[in-house]
Each structure stands twice: as structure tokens, then as C-alpha cells.
Write a protein that holds these residues in place. Structure first.
Motif, PDB file in Angstrom:
ATOM      1  N   SER A 124       0.803  -1.222   0.000  1.00 54.77           N
ATOM      2  CA  SER A 124       0.000   0.000   0.000  1.00 54.77           C
ATOM      3  C   SER A 124       0.842   1.282   0.000  1.00 54.77           C
ATOM      4  O   SER A 124       0.370   2.326  -0.475  1.00 54.77           O
ATOM      5  N   LYS A 125       2.089   1.215   0.489  1.00 55.47           N
ATOM      6  CA  LYS A 125       2.842   2.453   0.683  1.00 55.47           C
ATOM      7  C   LYS A 125       4.159   2.524  -0.094  1.00 55.47           C
ATOM      8  O   LYS A 125       4.507   3.608  -0.591  1.00 55.47           O
ATOM      9  N   LEU A 126       4.885   1.431  -0.206  1.00 58.87           N
ATOM     10  CA  LEU A 126       6.171   1.484  -0.907  1.00 58.87           C
ATOM     11  C   LEU A 126       6.046   1.088  -2.373  1.00 58.87           C
ATOM     12  O   LEU A 126       6.678   1.709  -3.244  1.00 58.87           O
ATOM     13  N   LEU A 127       5.217   0.096  -2.673  1.00 61.00           N
ATOM     14  CA  LEU A 127       5.076  -0.379  -4.057  1.00 61.00           C
ATOM     15  C   LEU A 127       4.620   0.722  -5.026  1.00 61.00           C
ATOM     16  O   LEU A 127       5.149   0.791  -6.146  1.00 61.00           O
ATOM     17  N   HIS A 136      16.162   6.661  -5.660  1.00 61.60           N
ATOM     18  CA  HIS A 136      15.913   6.392  -7.078  1.00 61.60           C
ATOM     19  C   HIS A 136      14.896   7.386  -7.648  1.00 61.60           C
ATOM     20  O   HIS A 136      15.065   7.875  -8.775  1.00 61.60           O
ATOM     21  N   ALA A 137      13.871   7.669  -6.876  1.00 68.67           N
ATOM     22  CA  ALA A 137      12.862   8.640  -7.325  1.00 68.67           C
ATOM     23  C   ALA A 137      13.492  10.023  -7.527  1.00 68.67           C
ATOM     24  O   ALA A 137      13.192  10.722  -8.512  1.00 68.67           O
ATOM     25  N   TYR A 138      14.368  10.433  -6.611  1.00 67.23           N
ATOM     26  CA  TYR A 138      15.052  11.716  -6.767  1.00 67.23           C
ATOM     27  C   TYR A 138      15.908  11.741  -8.033  1.00 67.23           C
ATOM     28  O   TYR A 138      15.910  12.732  -8.786  1.00 67.23           O
ATOM     29  N   LEU A 139      16.639  10.651  -8.292  1.00 70.45           N
ATOM     30  CA  LEU A 139      17.508  10.584  -9.471  1.00 70.45           C
ATOM     31  C   LEU A 139      16.709  10.646 -10.765  1.00 70.45           C
ATOM     32  O   LEU A 139      17.034  11.412 -11.684  1.00 70.45           O
ATOM     33  N   ILE A 140      15.651   9.836 -10.841  1.00 71.16           N
ATOM     34  CA  ILE A 140      14.849   9.770 -12.068  1.00 71.16           C
ATOM     35  C   ILE A 140      14.177  11.110 -12.342  1.00 71.16           C
ATOM     36  O   ILE A 140      14.147  11.598 -13.487  1.00 71.16           O
ATOM     37  N   SER A 141      13.640  11.728 -11.305  1.00 68.33           N
ATOM     38  CA  SER A 141      12.967  13.024 -11.501  1.00 68.33           C
ATOM     39  C   SER A 141      13.971  14.108 -11.902  1.00 68.33           C
ATOM     40  O   SER A 141      13.642  15.001 -12.700  1.00 68.33           O
ATOM     41  N   GLU A 142      15.207  14.023 -11.385  1.00 66.83           N
ATOM     42  CA  GLU A 142      16.240  14.996 -11.747  1.00 66.83           C
ATOM     43  C   GLU A 142      16.637  14.834 -13.212  1.00 66.83           C
ATOM     44  O   GLU A 142      16.812  15.823 -13.932  1.00 66.83           O
ATOM     45  N   LEU A 143      16.744  13.593 -13.667  1.00 71.14           N
ATOM     46  CA  LEU A 143      17.061  13.350 -15.075  1.00 71.14           C
ATOM     47  C   LEU A 143      15.933  13.821 -15.984  1.00 71.14           C
ATOM     48  O   LEU A 143      16.174  14.382 -17.065  1.00 71.14           O
ATOM     49  N   ARG A 144      14.701  13.608 -15.544  1.00 72.14           N
ATOM     50  CA  ARG A 144      13.547  14.056 -16.347  1.00 72.14           C
ATOM     51  C   ARG A 144      13.528  15.577 -16.461  1.00 72.14           C
ATOM     52  O   ARG A 144      13.204  16.134 -17.525  1.00 72.14           O
ATOM     53  N   LYS A 145      13.890  16.248 -15.386  1.00 69.91           N
ATOM     54  CA  LYS A 145      13.878  17.709 -15.375  1.00 69.91           C
ATOM     55  C   LYS A 145      14.905  18.293 -16.345  1.00 69.91           C
ATOM     56  O   LYS A 145      14.703  19.368 -16.912  1.00 69.91           O
ATOM     57  N   GLU A 146      16.018  17.561 -16.543  1.00 67.34           N
ATOM     58  CA  GLU A 146      17.094  18.047 -17.414  1.00 67.34           C
ATOM     59  C   GLU A 146      16.824  17.786 -18.895  1.00 67.34           C
ATOM     60  O   GLU A 146      17.512  18.340 -19.752  1.00 67.34           O
ATOM     61  N   MET A 147      15.846  16.954 -19.219  1.00 67.75           N
ATOM     62  CA  MET A 147      15.598  16.608 -20.623  1.00 67.75           C
ATOM     63  C   MET A 147      14.890  17.741 -21.360  1.00 67.75           C
ATOM     64  O   MET A 147      13.991  18.384 -20.812  1.00 67.75           O
ATOM     65  N   PRO A 148      15.297  18.008 -22.612  1.00 73.42           N
ATOM     66  CA  PRO A 148      14.612  19.044 -23.418  1.00 73.42           C
ATOM     67  C   PRO A 148      13.220  18.583 -23.833  1.00 73.42           C
ATOM     68  O   PRO A 148      12.924  17.385 -23.865  1.00 73.42           O
ATOM     69  N   PRO A 206       3.816  13.633  -2.794  1.00 69.47           N
ATOM     70  CA  PRO A 206       2.928  12.805  -1.956  1.00 69.47           C
ATOM     71  C   PRO A 206       3.394  11.354  -1.826  1.00 69.47           C
ATOM     72  O   PRO A 206       3.252  10.752  -0.746  1.00 69.47           O
ATOM     73  N   LEU A 207       3.962  10.783  -2.901  1.00 69.69           N
ATOM     74  CA  LEU A 207       4.469   9.404  -2.818  1.00 69.69           C
ATOM     75  C   LEU A 207       5.655   9.317  -1.866  1.00 69.69           C
ATOM     76  O   LEU A 207       5.783   8.353  -1.101  1.00 69.69           O
ATOM     77  N   ILE A 208       6.518  10.321  -1.906  1.00 72.95           N
ATOM     78  CA  ILE A 208       7.676  10.357  -1.006  1.00 72.95           C
ATOM     79  C   ILE A 208       7.222  10.509   0.441  1.00 72.95           C
ATOM     80  O   ILE A 208       7.742   9.845   1.354  1.00 72.95           O
ATOM     81  N   GLU A 209       6.222  11.370   0.661  1.00 73.40           N
ATOM     82  CA  GLU A 209       5.739  11.612   2.023  1.00 73.40           C
ATOM     83  C   GLU A 209       5.103  10.369   2.629  1.00 73.40           C
ATOM     84  O   GLU A 209       5.235  10.118   3.831  1.00 73.40           O
ATOM     85  N   VAL A 210       4.434   9.574   1.798  1.00 79.03           N
ATOM     86  CA  VAL A 210       3.834   8.321   2.282  1.00 79.03           C
ATOM     87  C   VAL A 210       4.921   7.374   2.778  1.00 79.03           C
ATOM     88  O   VAL A 210       4.798   6.745   3.835  1.00 79.03           O
ATOM     89  N   VAL A 211       6.018   7.276   2.016  1.00 86.14           N
ATOM     90  CA  VAL A 211       7.125   6.402   2.422  1.00 86.14           C
ATOM     91  C   VAL A 211       7.807   6.936   3.671  1.00 86.14           C
ATOM     92  O   VAL A 211       8.194   6.163   4.566  1.00 86.14           O
ATOM     93  N   ASP A 212       7.934   8.261   3.784  1.00 79.10           N
ATOM     94  CA  ASP A 212       8.522   8.852   4.997  1.00 79.10           C
ATOM     95  C   ASP A 212       7.681   8.526   6.231  1.00 79.10           C
ATOM     96  O   ASP A 212       8.224   8.185   7.295  1.00 79.10           O
TER      97      ASP A 212
END
Length: 429
Positions: free
Chosen positions: A28-31, A304-316, A374-380
Motif C-alpha cells: 500500500s505504501k512502498l510499491l 531512485h525517485a530523486y535521481l529519475i525526476s532529476e534526469l527528467r527535469k534536465e531533458m529538453p 505525496p508518494l515520497i511523504e507516504v514512504v517517509d
């Protein structure tokens, strides 16, 4: 010999309750976080119920003819289906030795489709591996509480140049993530660490708390030679493990044959008792270990979520996507530094940069998602509240203490009886 591995009813109830809660929390929370950021493509497959329900596992790793299969037979006090013992590389497959009322054997392809077993993710390694993977069922009381995985002998010299046909170190990594103990066996007469053995040990990094080192066949040398062999082993391990702490090495001769040199009998008895005490704790600490592994997984999923979102932000948005992707992969270290700085992440929590670059090369960056807090906060909240609640469900005495009657009773009498049966064989014999 190992009747002490039978868990008490109270311990079983505690473990079942904690594991049941862990399943709900994970689904319910990590998956959801893992699926949103394609965690399973980069790191570890989705956890199934069988992963939580699995008994504690012990993984045996070592070069050929170091006594891995004999060690299992010594624990079980009997043979198991598929057993082969010899001075040459005899075990050419991964064998999961597990409990069943009837003795039998299940081949790898049938094993990975069994929903009751935890081996389904291993099908990604293909038929070359599955043809060399099997499960041996044995009605042994030892296996009621634990399972044991025998591995192919790691080769040396020219033999290690022969391709096994599957990702051997990848399979070891998969097992290392899921087992409770990793026993590295060394032969007192064969301390050299081959290139393949070095790669295998490196694949176990990150699981140092699970590793136990055994210097086997120590009765074949006298006390003076044993001192020198022990020193040589510690020197070799220091170069490979690259840790400031001294590794704990258990010294003994784990088979049922007479001792060749009896001068170290008391040492071997004490070392064997220490090792078996450590194995005895595995069923009691099963729930705690799975809790710990889920915490590690949750921390990795956040990073992993931080890394993927950072890469997405850098894409044109439109042009130059391929060239930008190559640039980001090449400069991944810069992205790592930025993630650590912006999200207060420890550099030790980040995945290996070379492996990450290899996986990213086959990914479509345009399909990555931006950061969804919100997904990060649920895991926290899961880590701060739910995991803390589960920790309190495990009584301290169940995690740390061993029942006095069990320690001082039949277990030690059986050890003494076992050593008495191993009559002294002098050098003249």
C-alpha cells in the motif's frame, strides 16, 4: 543435532504477525513509489508474498573443493538429492535445499513458476541458468526452520576463463539480497583468491552484516601451520573486502571424519559452537531481518525517485533528446552531487554509478516522471510510524536472547558426542 532450530510457538506468532503487517505496508505504501519510477527495472523485482513468507536462507559460496556440499551434509547429518562430492569441481549448479515431508527434486524451470516459492524473479537469467538450478527436498528437522543454498564451486586458473553461459555474479547478487547468512568457505590448503572469486566477493558488497567466513579443513595442518595460514587468509581478505574492520573467521573442519591433527580439538569445538549459535539465531531474527531489508529498500526507492525526476527535469521538450541523454549519463556524477545537496541524501545511499549508467543507456528518459512529493511523504510516514510500530512488536528477548535450556541442553551434548566419535588420527596413521 539441530533440533534447537525448531521455533517456539510464541516466536512463530510474533514473526507471522510482523510479516503480515509488512506485506500490507509494502503493497500500500512502498510499491506505488517503486512502480511510478520504474524501480524494478533498475534494482530489484517486485516483492511477492512468498518473499516475506520464506524461511531464513543460508548461502554457501567458495572455490571448488572447499567443502560447501560437505558442510551442508554435516549440518543435515544426511545426504540430499543431487549431492555430489569430490576433489574436482563437482557441484555445477545452484541447489536450494529445503524441507518437505518427502524426499525429491524440482528442476529450475518448474521451480520458478511455483507461486509458493520465492524464486520466480530468477527466470530473467534464462534457460542457461535454469538448467543449472534445482530444489532438493529433504525431510530433515534442520530444514523446518531454515533453507540452505549450495552454489557451484568458483573456478581458478584456466577453468575460470570458460563462460558459464549465464550471469553468475548477477545470480549471486540476487541471492545475497534475500538470504540471511552468506558463508564464505576457504580451504586451509587453497587460500589463493581467483579473479572469479574476487568478482563474486565484490558482488556481495553492501551485505557485509550477513557474511561469515569459515576456514575449513583446518584439521589437516598442525598448530604452527594453522597460525600462518590464518594470517595469510586475513591478509588476502583485507585486500578484497577493503573494510577497516577485521572480518570474523571461524576455524574448523566441518565434516564427520576423524581429525588428522588433534592438537586444536578444543579450538575447533569452540569455533563450531560459535558458528552454530549464529545460525541458531536466524529463525528468531527472521522478522527483524525482513524489517531491516524493507527499510533499506525504501531508502533506495526514495533516492531512485530523486535521481529519475532529476534526469527528467534536465531533458529538453522537443529537440536534442538523444544527445542530452548521452550527456546526462556521462555526467551522472554531477547529478548525484546535486541530489545529495538538494535532498540531504547520503552519498552512501546512492546506487553504484557504473551500474546505473549501464541501465540508463537502455531507458527512454522521456517516459520518466517528475518528482511526486505525496508518494515520497507516504514512504517517509511509513518509515517513521509504521516501521517503528512493527519494531515494538518484536520483543527484545526474542531478538537477542537464546533460551538457556536450549543452549545448555541437548544441542551441546550432541556436539560433544559428535567430537568424541571423531577419534584422533595421528600423523603416523
Amino acid at each position: 543435532m539441530f533440533s534447537w532450530l525448531k521455533r517456539e510457538t510464541k516466536t512463530e506468532e510474533v514473526v507471522e504477525n510482523v510479516l503480515g503487517e509488512l506485506k500490507k505496508i509494502y503493497r500500500s505504501k512502498l510499491l506505488p513509489l517503486e512502480e511510478h519510477y520504474n524501480f524494478h527495472d533498475f534494482h530489484s523485482p517486485k516483492l511477492e508474498d512468498s518473499d516475506f513468507d520464506a524461511k531464513p536462507m543460508i548461502l554457501l559460496v567458495g572455490q571448488y573443493s572447499t567443502g560447501k556440499t560437505t558442510f551442508i551434509r554435516y549440518l543435515l547429518e544426511r545426504d540430499f538429492p543431487g549431492i555430489r562430492i569430490g576433489p574436482e569441481p563437482t557441484t555445477d549448479r545452484f541447489i536450494a535445499v529445503m524441507y518437505d515431508d518427502k524426499e525429491g527434486m524440482i528442476p529450475g524451470n518448474a521451480l520458478v513458476v511455483d507461486p509458493k516459492k520465492q524464486f520466480r524473479p530468477l527466470e530473467k537469467y534464462g534457460n542457461a541458468f535454469l538448467n543449472r538450478f534445482q530444489c532438493s527436498h529433504v525431510p530433515s528437522p534442520v530444514l523446518r526452520a531454515i533453507s540452505i543454498v549450495d552454489t557451484p564451486g568458483i573456478l581458478s586458473g584456466e577453468k575460470q576463463r570458460v563462460d558459464r553461459g549465464y550471469d553468475f555474479t548477477g545470480v549471486l547478487e540476487w541471492f545475497a539480497e534475500r538470504v540471511d547468512r552468506i558463508i564464505l568457505l576457504f580451504d586451509a590448503h587453497k587460500l589463493d583468491i581467483s579473479d572469479e572469486f574476487r568478482r563474486s566477493i565484490e558482488a556481495l558488497r553492501g551485505h557485509d552484516d550477513k557474511i561469515r567466513i569459515v576456514l575449513n579443513k583446518a584439521d589437516m595442518i598442525d598448530h604452527q601451520q594453522l597460525m600462518r595460514v590464518y594470517g595469510a587468509l586475513m591478509w588476502s581478505l583485507g585486500k578484497v573486502l577493503q573494510t577497516p574492520e577485521v572480518a570474523r573467521v571461524y576455524i574448523g573442519s566441518f565434516w564427520d571424519q576423524p581429525l588428522r591433527y588433534d592438537v586444536n580439538r578444543r579450538l575447533f569445538e569452540d569455533e563450531e559452537q560459535d558458528l552454530f549459535r549464529d545460525l541458531q539465531s536466524l529463525p528468531r531474527n527472521a522478522a527483524l531481518r525482513k524489517l531491516n531489508d524493507l527499510i533499506k529498500r525504501a531508502r533506495l526507492a526514495k533516492v531512485h525517485a530523486y535521481l529519475i525526476s532529476e534526469l527528467r527535469k534536465e531533458m529538453p521538450q522537443i529537440f536534442g533528446k538523444d544527445s542530452k541523454k548521452k550527456e546526462l549519463i556521462k555526467n551522472l556524477g554531477t547529478i548525484y552531487d546535486r541530489v545529495c545537496r538538494e535532498h540531504q541524501v547520503s552519498i552512501g545511499d546512492l546506487p553504484d554509478i557504473k551500474k546505473m549508467q549501464e541501465v540508463l543507456a537502455n531507458q527512454d528518459f522521456t517516459k520518466f516522471h517528475s518528482l511526486k512529493m505525496p508518494l515520497i511523504e507516504v514512504v517517509d510516514r511509513m518509515l517513521a510510524v509504521d516501521i517503528a510500530r512493527l519494531m515494538s512488536m518484536i520483543p527484545q528477548e526474542e531478538m537477542q536472547l537464546v533460551s538457556e535450556p536450549l543452549v545448555k541442553g541437548w544441542y551441546f551434548r550432541s556436539l560433544i558426542h559428535k567430537f568424541q566419535k571423531r577419534s584422533v588420527v595421528t600423523q603416523s596413521t
